[in-house]
Design an enzyme around this catalytic site. Structure first.
Site, PDB file in Angstrom:
ATOM      1  N   ARG A   1     -43.465 111.819 -19.767  1.00 53.39           N
ATOM      2  CA  ARG A   1     -42.664 113.047 -19.718  1.00 53.39           C
ATOM      3  C   ARG A   1     -43.343 114.122 -18.872  1.00 53.39           C
ATOM      4  NH1 ARG A   1     -42.102 114.143 -25.886  1.00 53.39           N
ATOM      5  NH2 ARG A   1     -44.225 113.450 -25.634  1.00 53.39           N
TER       6      ARG A   1
ATOM      7  N   ASN B   1     -38.498 111.719 -25.278  1.00 48.56           N
ATOM      8  CA  ASN B   1     -38.709 110.403 -25.874  1.00 48.56           C
ATOM      9  C   ASN B   1     -37.548 110.108 -26.817  1.00 48.56           C
ATOM     10  OD1 ASN B   1     -41.174 109.884 -24.661  1.00 48.56           O
ATOM     11  ND2 ASN B   1     -42.392 110.560 -26.401  1.00 48.56           N
TER      12      ASN B   1
END
Length: 103
Positions: free
Chosen positions: A28, A46
């Site tokens: 990320r 996520n």
């Protein structure tokens, strides 16, 4: 339409989901960094299924560059098995002002 959009063609929006070893490998953070470098907006998060998903918006060429990165590059210790793209469409304006990580 903004000058930026006029200069680089149509604005695009696309949803994505990345499969493989993409959690616990800074995926990320690197996605956010790459998006800012390219100048696209959107988000990343996520999922409970062990994937990473999100949305990217921006000029078509930059969105395509981000799609390529999400499919082939990722974070240094990630392993991308496949990336699914959906809801790809032309948009008249951006829905986000930057790129962020969602929780």
């Amino acid at each position: 339409m903004s000058a930026l959009a006029k200069a680089s063609g149509a604005l695009k929006s696309v949803d994505y989901e990345v499969f493989g070893r993409v959690q616990g490998v800074c995926f990320r953070m690197y996605t956010e960094e790459e998006a800012r470098k390219l100048g696209v907006v959107g988000w990343v998060k996520n999922t409970s299924q062990g994937t990473v998903m999100g949305q990217v918006q921006g000029p078509e060429d930059k969105v395509n560059a981000m799609k390529s990165w999400l499919s082939k590059v990722g974070s240094p210790s990630s392993r991308i098995d496949r990336t699914n793209f959906s809801n790809e469409k032309e948009i008249s304006k951006l829905d986000f002002s930057g790129f962020s990580t969602r929780y």
